[in-house]
Design a protein around this motif. Structure first.
Motif, PDB file in Angstrom:
ATOM      1  N   SER A   1       0.855  -1.188   0.000  1.00 16.16           N
ATOM      2  CA  SER A   1       0.000   0.000   0.000  1.00 16.16           C
ATOM      3  C   SER A   1       0.892   1.239   0.000  1.00 16.16           C
ATOM      4  O   SER A   1       1.540   1.558   0.998  1.00 16.16           O
ATOM      5  CB  SER A   1      -0.901  -0.027   1.232  1.00 16.16           C
ATOM      6  OG  SER A   1      -1.759   1.078   1.248  1.00 16.16           O
ATOM      7  N   TRP A   2       0.923   1.937  -1.137  1.00 15.79           N
ATOM      8  CA  TRP A   2       1.768   3.122  -1.311  1.00 15.79           C
ATOM      9  C   TRP A   2       1.033   4.356  -0.813  1.00 15.79           C
ATOM     10  O   TRP A   2      -0.159   4.545  -1.111  1.00 15.79           O
ATOM     11  CB  TRP A   2       2.122   3.265  -2.783  1.00 15.79           C
ATOM     12  CG  TRP A   2       3.089   4.359  -3.079  1.00 15.79           C
ATOM     13  CD1 TRP A   2       4.354   4.491  -2.601  1.00 15.79           C
ATOM     14  CD2 TRP A   2       2.890   5.475  -3.954  1.00 15.79           C
ATOM     15  NE1 TRP A   2       4.956   5.606  -3.111  1.00 15.79           N
ATOM     16  CE2 TRP A   2       4.077   6.235  -3.948  1.00 15.79           C
ATOM     17  CE3 TRP A   2       1.818   5.892  -4.726  1.00 15.79           C
ATOM     18  CZ2 TRP A   2       4.217   7.394  -4.695  1.00 15.79           C
ATOM     19  CZ3 TRP A   2       1.959   7.051  -5.473  1.00 15.79           C
ATOM     20  CH2 TRP A   2       3.154   7.788  -5.456  1.00 15.79           C
ATOM     21  N   ASP A   3       1.721   5.223  -0.075  1.00  9.77           N
ATOM     22  CA  ASP A   3       1.090   6.439   0.458  1.00  9.77           C
ATOM     23  C   ASP A   3       1.653   7.726  -0.133  1.00  9.77           C
ATOM     24  O   ASP A   3       1.363   8.807   0.346  1.00  9.77           O
ATOM     25  CB  ASP A   3       1.191   6.464   1.983  1.00  9.77           C
ATOM     26  CG  ASP A   3       2.621   6.610   2.486  1.00  9.77           C
ATOM     27  OD1 ASP A   3       3.559   6.783   1.678  1.00  9.77           O
ATOM     28  OD2 ASP A   3       2.812   6.546   3.726  1.00  9.77           O
TER      29      ASP A   3
ATOM     30  N   THR B   1       5.998   2.628   1.039  1.00  7.00           N
ATOM     31  CA  THR B   1       5.025   1.545   0.903  1.00  7.00           C
ATOM     32  C   THR B   1       4.968   0.710   2.178  1.00  7.00           C
ATOM     33  O   THR B   1       5.998   0.330   2.735  1.00  7.00           O
ATOM     34  CB  THR B   1       5.392   0.642  -0.296  1.00  7.00           C
ATOM     35  OG1 THR B   1       5.406   1.450  -1.485  1.00  7.00           O
ATOM     36  CG2 THR B   1       4.380  -0.481  -0.480  1.00  7.00           C
TER      37      THR B   1
END
Length: 74
Positions: free
Chosen positions: A14-16, A20
């Motif tokens: 999950s990249w923000d 990640t």
């Protein structure tokens, strides 16, 4: 570099926008390593530092979309 603790959810990468979070479920693992691969196939391993409710997780700043990865589950 070491992986930061990260979050157990959501599962998968999950990249923000800055890095990640990686999370994978295993009820039987003793430890889990995240394996990153560069363009030449050279592998770098990072131990996922936390386990929450059977989810092993860690956060790597600077890692983003397109990164090739895998897991080694011990």
């Amino acid at each position: 570099m070491r992986a930061w603790p990260g979050e157990p959810f959501p599962l998968g990468p999950s990249w923000d926008g800055n890095g990640t979070n990686f999370s994978i479920t295993s009820e039987n693992a003793d430890r889990v390593e995240l394996c990153l691969f560069d363009d030449e196939g050279v592998e770098t391993r990072y131990e996922l530092p936390r386990q929450t409710a059977h989810n092993w997780h860690g956060y790597l700043p600077g890692v983003g979309p397109g990164q090739r990865y895998g897991y080694r589950v011990h």
